[in-house]
Design a protein around this motif. Structure first.
Motif, PDB file in Angstrom:
ATOM      1  N   ALA A  61       0.826  -1.207   0.000  1.00 25.75           N
ATOM      2  CA  ALA A  61       0.000   0.000   0.000  1.00 25.75           C
ATOM      3  C   ALA A  61       0.862   1.260   0.000  1.00 25.75           C
ATOM      4  O   ALA A  61       0.533   2.245  -0.673  1.00 25.75           O
ATOM      5  N   LEU A  62       1.975   1.244   0.742  1.00 20.35           N
ATOM      6  CA  LEU A  62       2.868   2.408   0.745  1.00 20.35           C
ATOM      7  C   LEU A  62       3.504   2.632  -0.619  1.00 20.35           C
ATOM      8  O   LEU A  62       3.714   3.764  -1.042  1.00 20.35           O
ATOM      9  N   LEU A  63       3.813   1.547  -1.310  1.00 17.52           N
ATOM     10  CA  LEU A  63       4.378   1.683  -2.649  1.00 17.52           C
ATOM     11  C   LEU A  63       3.364   2.270  -3.633  1.00 17.52           C
ATOM     12  O   LEU A  63       3.733   2.969  -4.567  1.00 17.52           O
ATOM     13  N   LEU A  64       2.091   2.004  -3.413  1.00 12.43           N
ATOM     14  CA  LEU A  64       1.050   2.501  -4.314  1.00 12.43           C
ATOM     15  C   LEU A  64       0.371   3.779  -3.820  1.00 12.43           C
ATOM     16  O   LEU A  64      -0.529   4.281  -4.485  1.00 12.43           O
ATOM     17  N   ALA A  65       0.782   4.303  -2.685  1.00 15.78           N
ATOM     18  CA  ALA A  65       0.088   5.446  -2.084  1.00 15.78           C
ATOM     19  C   ALA A  65       0.101   6.668  -2.996  1.00 15.78           C
ATOM     20  O   ALA A  65      -0.914   7.355  -3.136  1.00 15.78           O
ATOM     21  N   LYS A  66       1.248   6.966  -3.623  1.00 17.75           N
ATOM     22  CA  LYS A  66       1.322   8.122  -4.516  1.00 17.75           C
ATOM     23  C   LYS A  66       0.316   7.987  -5.654  1.00 17.75           C
ATOM     24  O   LYS A  66      -0.428   8.923  -5.958  1.00 17.75           O
ATOM     25  N   LYS A  67       0.299   6.805  -6.261  1.00 15.60           N
ATOM     26  CA  LYS A  67      -0.620   6.594  -7.381  1.00 15.60           C
ATOM     27  C   LYS A  67      -2.072   6.678  -6.921  1.00 15.60           C
ATOM     28  O   LYS A  67      -2.926   7.194  -7.636  1.00 15.60           O
ATOM     29  N   ALA A  68      -2.352   6.182  -5.722  1.00 17.07           N
ATOM     30  CA  ALA A  68      -3.723   6.218  -5.218  1.00 17.07           C
ATOM     31  C   ALA A  68      -4.193   7.650  -4.960  1.00 17.07           C
ATOM     32  O   ALA A  68      -5.320   8.014  -5.307  1.00 17.07           O
ATOM     33  N   VAL A  69      -3.330   8.473  -4.379  1.00 16.35           N
ATOM     34  CA  VAL A  69      -3.703   9.862  -4.106  1.00 16.35           C
ATOM     35  C   VAL A  69      -3.915  10.612  -5.414  1.00 16.35           C
ATOM     36  O   VAL A  69      -4.901  11.345  -5.573  1.00 16.35           O
ATOM     37  N   ILE A  70      -3.011  10.426  -6.363  1.00 18.33           N
ATOM     38  CA  ILE A  70      -3.151  11.099  -7.655  1.00 18.33           C
ATOM     39  C   ILE A  70      -4.413  10.620  -8.358  1.00 18.33           C
ATOM     40  O   ILE A  70      -5.136  11.413  -8.975  1.00 18.33           O
ATOM     41  N   TRP A  71      -4.735   9.334  -8.242  1.00 17.11           N
ATOM     42  CA  TRP A  71      -5.966   8.806  -8.841  1.00 17.11           C
ATOM     43  C   TRP A  71      -7.185   9.470  -8.205  1.00 17.11           C
ATOM     44  O   TRP A  71      -8.132   9.837  -8.911  1.00 17.11           O
TER      45      TRP A  71
ATOM     46  N   GLY B 227       3.080  15.207   0.804  1.00 19.78           N
ATOM     47  CA  GLY B 227       2.347  15.867  -0.268  1.00 19.78           C
ATOM     48  C   GLY B 227       0.892  16.110   0.082  1.00 19.78           C
ATOM     49  O   GLY B 227       0.343  17.179  -0.198  1.00 19.78           O
ATOM     50  N   VAL B 228       0.254  15.132   0.713  1.00 21.54           N
ATOM     51  CA  VAL B 228      -1.142  15.300   1.125  1.00 21.54           C
ATOM     52  C   VAL B 228      -1.247  16.365   2.216  1.00 21.54           C
ATOM     53  O   VAL B 228      -2.161  17.196   2.201  1.00 21.54           O
ATOM     54  N   VAL B 229      -0.295  16.371   3.152  1.00 20.57           N
ATOM     55  CA  VAL B 229      -0.310  17.406   4.204  1.00 20.57           C
ATOM     56  C   VAL B 229      -0.176  18.786   3.574  1.00 20.57           C
ATOM     57  O   VAL B 229      -0.919  19.717   3.916  1.00 20.57           O
ATOM     58  N   LYS B 230       0.763  18.944   2.640  1.00 20.73           N
ATOM     59  CA  LYS B 230       0.935  20.238   1.970  1.00 20.73           C
ATOM     60  C   LYS B 230      -0.313  20.614   1.167  1.00 20.73           C
ATOM     61  O   LYS B 230      -0.718  21.764   1.142  1.00 20.73           O
ATOM     62  N   GLY B 231      -0.938  19.630   0.512  1.00 24.97           N
ATOM     63  CA  GLY B 231      -2.151  19.895  -0.246  1.00 24.97           C
ATOM     64  C   GLY B 231      -3.311  20.324   0.633  1.00 24.97           C
ATOM     65  O   GLY B 231      -4.071  21.234   0.278  1.00 24.97           O
ATOM     66  N   ILE B 232      -3.453  19.700   1.784  1.00 20.43           N
ATOM     67  CA  ILE B 232      -4.530  20.072   2.714  1.00 20.43           C
ATOM     68  C   ILE B 232      -4.284  21.475   3.269  1.00 20.43           C
ATOM     69  O   ILE B 232      -5.222  22.281   3.386  1.00 20.43           O
TER      70      ILE B 232
END
Length: 159
Positions: free
Chosen positions: A89-99, A138-143
């Motif tokens: 899940a950590l390896l795919l987290a970037k792709k999941a957030v962008i999705w 990245g999510v923290v900065k985006g929020i």
């Protein structure tokens, strides 16, 4: 021309007419219709579904494979399965957030998306921040950017 009939007599090739709530609006300066600047990305549901199915298959495979370890009880098997799934899940987290951001960009109304006072928009900022800093930071900065997205703030702001 004061009675509104003069616009009908003008050459239609010279002017563009727009219907704005029943009242015709004439632009004689050659302006084109405003272009909607919003990018609507194509959301690939199949790729995300394959990733989720892969996560479930990994959990199941590790759960059953850890059963072959001598003395491994149900607790240890679940622990190994969760650990392997967390790494995946950590390896795919970037792709999941962008999705998820692409899903928002494709489904949100124009009125909602055009409220952003920043350049690039908050959703584009989230994608840039996740690509640059990773999923968590990245999510923290985006929020934090979303919390600033109102007047009198605004302008150009890149991660």
């Amino acid at each position: 021309m004061g009675n509104g009939q003069g616009a009908e007599k003008m050459d239609r090739n010279e002017f563009e007419y727009y219907d704005v709530g029943g009242a015709p609006v004439v632009f004689s300066t050659g302006h084109k219709r405003p272009v909607n600047p919003l990018r609507r990305p194509q959301v690939r549901y199949g790729k995300m579904a394959a990733s989720v199915i892969g996560l479930v298959l990994l959990f199941t495979a590790v759960f059953f494979a850890s059963g072959f370890l001598e003395g491994a009880g149900i607790g240890e098997r679940i622990f190994f399965s969760l650990a392997a799934s967390a790494v995946y899940a950590l390896l795919l987290a970037k792709k999941a957030v962008i999705w998820l951001v692409h899903l928002y960009q494709s489904r949100a109304s124009d009125a909602t998306r055009l409220r952003c006072v920043f350049t690039p928009s908050c959703s584009e900022y989230m994608i840039l921040a996740v690509e640059k800093y990773g999923a968590v930071i990245g999510v923290v900065k985006g929020i934090r950017r979303l919390l600033r997205c109102h007047a009198p703030n605004g302008g150009e702001d890149y991660p």
